[in-house]
Design an enzyme around this catalytic site. Structure first.
Site, PDB file in Angstrom:
ATOM      1  N   ASP A 477       7.799 -23.264  -4.535  1.00  0.00           N
ATOM      2  CA  ASP A 477       8.412 -21.940  -4.571  1.00  0.00           C
ATOM      3  C   ASP A 477       7.455 -20.890  -3.993  1.00  0.00           C
ATOM      4  O   ASP A 477       6.242 -21.129  -3.833  1.00  0.00           O
ATOM      5  CB  ASP A 477       8.743 -21.614  -6.038  1.00  0.00           C
ATOM      6  CG  ASP A 477       9.880 -20.613  -6.190  1.00  0.00           C
ATOM      7  OD1 ASP A 477      10.247 -19.987  -5.198  1.00  0.00           O
ATOM      8  OD2 ASP A 477      10.375 -20.470  -7.322  1.00  0.00           O
ATOM      9  N   ASP A 547      19.017 -18.269  -4.667  1.00  0.00           N
ATOM     10  CA  ASP A 547      19.045 -18.200  -6.127  1.00  0.00           C
ATOM     11  C   ASP A 547      20.443 -17.873  -6.614  1.00  0.00           C
ATOM     12  O   ASP A 547      20.714 -17.903  -7.810  1.00  0.00           O
ATOM     13  CB  ASP A 547      18.072 -17.125  -6.623  1.00  0.00           C
ATOM     14  CG  ASP A 547      16.673 -17.696  -6.770  1.00  0.00           C
ATOM     15  OD1 ASP A 547      16.511 -18.911  -6.583  1.00  0.00           O
ATOM     16  OD2 ASP A 547      15.744 -16.922  -7.070  1.00  0.00           O
TER      17      ASP A 547
HETATM   18  C1  DGJ Z   1      12.771 -18.634  -7.853  1.00  0.00           C
HETATM   19  C2  DGJ Z   1      13.510 -19.884  -7.516  1.00  0.00           C
HETATM   20  O1  DGJ Z   1      14.331 -19.690  -6.428  1.00  0.00           O
HETATM   21  C3  DGJ Z   1      14.266 -20.341  -8.748  1.00  0.00           C
HETATM   22  O2  DGJ Z   1      15.062 -21.439  -8.436  1.00  0.00           O
HETATM   23  C4  DGJ Z   1      13.268 -20.657  -9.827  1.00  0.00           C
HETATM   24  O3  DGJ Z   1      12.487 -21.746  -9.439  1.00  0.00           O
HETATM   25  C5  DGJ Z   1      12.413 -19.442 -10.109  1.00  0.00           C
HETATM   26  N1  DGJ Z   1      11.839 -18.894  -8.910  1.00  0.00           N
HETATM   27  C6  DGJ Z   1      11.323 -19.776 -11.075  1.00  0.00           C
HETATM   28  O4  DGJ Z   1      10.452 -18.759 -11.244  1.00  0.00           O
END
Ligand code: DGJ
Length: 741
Positions: A477, A547
């Site tokens: 990430d 997300d």
């Molecule tokens: C952003 C990601 O896109 C999410 O799927 C998740 O992993 C969060 N960060 C966790 O902090």
């Protein structure tokens, strides 16, 4: 594929699908572009493509009295030659001037293309690809530019990459060095690109090209949610299935620029490369600089043809072949089920249920390390939180593997929180000028990955976790951009190098990890699709697209993303309702019917699901697994755009046309609706197809001309005599077609 005419100094790159022609101009030695488009025959001379007319103006080309470089198409335009458009290279010489003149010197042709260490790029065997390198020498210094063209046998694709080398003793400052310049005669073109923001990535834009500069790009240190490194030019009549499109994609994850300068002679100068904004690179003695690779596609089969070329080309020549041919695991990720609030027991309960439902891989998301109970700390301290996981990651992973699942783990390697030992020991490893304000983003700071020792430290920490536990997947990430770019390790004159050096550090860490763990499946992520670009696909064959997991929003996001990227790369999950990003309530069926056209997985608390819901999920997973090979290796067709109305439809057709899967989605239900049909694509016109879900049989050509009738056929169906079923909002259907022999 690469023809050179010694007499006329003309080059013709052609594979029977496309042609690209340029030549060495008389007197100046400048490389002049002559043509890019559908394949044309080989001629003894292409002088019929050379356009010269007496034009008013007083800035003539050397050796000519009639015209100037301002309306001549070029491969590598510079400042200082009577071309006043945007240059593709700009160098500050020791004298302080910026006047260059790069003239043809020689060329080399080679077969095959090896990956470049540390810089993601396409690769191919000797029988697949031929590479032409043209060397240009600067009239005023010992600088040399190599223009590198790769022509692939099986695709309407040419890749471009440039290298500059300094053989002299003095340093030069490189201010602009783009990967591609293409001067395309305008034909009333539209330009297309993908824009967005967090939770609404890859929104499709199509606008008429206007005189002047149209530009997208990133200055955020990552390719970004806002713009994808891709643009396309096509005439207004080009549709998904018909018409031509010239498209450009950049294999790069950092600050990029994609621009079209439509000049007043109706030439569209297309440029793609590292964004010159705040970029500067010192070319010291014996120094060199290599640009990212740009991929030009010419499609004559509309935007679908363009996308299929990118999908197939990236699968064959960019993405790690190990993953292209391997069935990807159906995963469950605990993020939206638990956020930071979990312990070993809770995780094991999810994993047990996941196993029971037919899921292959459990992914433990953010919150397993340091003391991270919220998003305000612990990044950079990659040691398991023993309060939540008393047996550490190795203990938990072993238990999950013993259940018969694979185990995956989340990292955010490029970040640091101020409450960590790493920050206490190395405050200068954070990007920013310590004497000025440094903004946080989600309470975190960006590590200076331009420094090899920082990359090494993070590698060692990750390695420690990976070496002690059975981990087969990583979610990498990256949740904030670089806001105040400054490195305490770089001299003042080298600060312009930071963002590129940073991204090279990211690539370096990917390489280090994959060198030691070649079987690891990595999914990239940047707060969703903030770094969904071809370069990361080179290392991580799939990327979390957004997300936003709402099924309706995902139609647009996945539709837009499919412009360039194959379905096997598009991370997509079924998530909780009401949806956590928009609060919408969509049926489980539709959430799955959308997520199946991607990598497919789940991201919700399945532990308290009813028997009925569990049975539905079990069935969804079995359905997906039945179609997975088709979805990930077939040809994708967009049929109805969610950007244009209440419906969306798309389909995947097996390359041998023996089977296909159609997805149809309706956002809002309509009262007393009209009958609807979707015209299919890509089928074999002469084959008979059996449509499984409605137990009917149709000819391929009829399905492509008349279409698939979506209304229920009431005749002879007594159970429906009283009227139509009322599926409500957010309805969807999947149709599986198989050849009837
Ligand atoms: C952003 C990601 O896109 C999410 O799927 C998740 O992993 C969060 N960060 C966790 O902090």
């Amino acid at each position: 594929m690469i023809y050179f005419n010694k007499k006329t100094l003309e080059y013709h790159l052609s594979n029977g699908k496309i042609s690209y022609i340029f030549r060495v101009m008389e007197a100046t030695g400048i490389m002049e572009q002559l043509y890019f488009g559908a394949a044309i025959d080989n001629y003894d001379s292409y002088d019929f493509l050379i356009e010269r007319e007496s034009k008013p103006g007083n800035n003539q080309i050397e050796g000519s009295q009639i015209t100037n470089l301002d309306d001549i198409k070029q491969e590598m335009p510079v400042y200082g030659t009577t071309d006043f458009r945007q240059p593709a290279v700009e160098i500050v010489y020791p004298s302080g001037d910026r006047i260059s003149h790069f003239a043809y010197d020689r060329h080399v042709i080679s077969q095959g293309k090896a990956p470049i260490k540390g810089l993601p790029s396409t690769f191919g065997k000797a029988e697949d690809v031929e590479v032409l390198s043209i060397f240009l020498k600067d009239r005023y210094s010992d600088l040399e530019i190599e223009l590198r063209y790769a022509m692939y046998q099986a695709f309407p694709v040419i890749t471009r990459q440039n290298v500059i080398r300094n053989a002299g003793e003095q340093s030069h400052q490189l201010e602009t060095f783009l990967s591609l310049n293409l001067d395309l005669p305008n034909e009333n073109y539209d330009w297309l690109h993908l824009h967005g923001a967090w939770a609404r990535e890859a929104q499709l834009s199509r606008d008429h090209l206007a005189v002047g500069i149209q530009q997208i790009g990133s200055t955020r240190g990552a390719s970004s949610h806002m713009h994808n490194p891709f643009i396309s030019l096509c005439p207004p009549e080009t549709t998904e299935t018909q018409g031509k499109a010239y498209s450009f994609s950049l294999i790069y994850s950092g600050n990029f620029l994609a621009q079209v300068q439509l000049d007043t002679y109706d030439i569209a100068r297309v440029q793609l490369g590292i964004n010159p904004f705040q970029f500067s690179w010192e070319l010291a003695q014996n120094g060199s600089f290599t640009t990212p690779e740009a991929v030009m596609v010419y499609s004559q089969e509309g935007l679908n043809g363009m996308s299929q070329t990118y999908h197939e080309f990236y699968q064959a020549h960019l993405i790690n072949q190990k993953w292209v041919h391997q069935t990807r695991p159906v995963l469950i990720n605990n993020w939206e089920a638990t956020y930071f609030d979990f312990d070993e027991e809770k995780i094991l309960n999810i994993a047990k249920k996941a196993k029971d439902l037919g899921i292959d891989l459990f992914v433990l998301d953010d919150g397993w390390f340091g003391t991270r109970d919220t998003d305000n700390g612990s990044l950079g301290n990659w040691a398991p939180d023993l309060r939540k996981l008393p047996n550490g990651i190795s203990g938990l992973a072993t238990k999950i593997v013993d259940l018969g699942l694979k185990f995956g783990l989340w990292f955010e390697p490029e970040m640091v929180s101020v409450d960590t030992p790493l920050f206490a020991e190395h405050p200068d490893w954070r990007i920013g000028n310590p004497d000025k304000h440094i903004s946080h983003g989600r309470n975190q700071f960006v590590l200076d990955f331009s420094r090899p020792e920082v990359v090494e430290n993070i590698f060692e920490q990750i390695d420690k976790v990976l070496s002690q536990a059975p981990i087969s997947y990583i979610k990498w990430d990256m949740n904030r951009y670089i806001s105040e770019g400054y490195s305490t390790a770089l001299a003042a004159k080298n600060q312009g190098e930071l963002c590129h050096r940073y991204i090279l550090g990211v690539y370096d860490l990917y390489e280090k990890i994959l060198e030691k763990y070649p079987d690891l499946l990595i999914e990239s992520c940047a707060g969703g699709g903030g770094r969904f670009d071809p370069a990361l696909l080179y290392y991580a064959p799939q990327a979390w697209a957004s997300d936003d997991t709402d099924a309706v929003e995902r139609l647009k996001i996945q539709y837009g993303t499919s412009m360039v990227y194959p379905l096997s790369a598009i991370g997509s999950h079924v998530s909780e309702v009401p949806n956590h990003q928009v609060g919408r309530l969509t049926p489980l069926k539709t959430r799955a019917n959308v997520a199946m056209l991607g990598t497919f997985g789940y991201e919700l608390d399945i532990t308290n699901f009813s028997d009925e819901e569990s049975a539905e999920i079990r069935q969804q997973i079995a359905t997906f697994k039945g179609y997975q090979d088709l979805i990930h290796s077939g040809l994708f067709y967009r049929l109805k755009s969610p950007f244009e109305g209440n419906e969306c439809a798309w389909m995947v057709v097996a390359k041998d046309q023996t089977e296909a899967l159609v997805g149809w989605y309706q956002v809002l239900a309509k009262p007393n609706p009209a009958y609807q049909r979707i015209r299919l694509a890509g089928l074999n016109p002469d084959k008979n197809y059996r449509i499984e879900s409605i137990s009917e049989e149709r000819k391929g050509k009829d399905l492509m001309s008349i279409g698939l009738l979506l209304g229920e056929n009431f005749l002879g169906r007594p159970e429906n005599e009283q009227g139509r079923p009322m599926p409500g909002d957010f309805n969807s259907r999947l149709f599986y077609l198989s050849e009837k022999i």
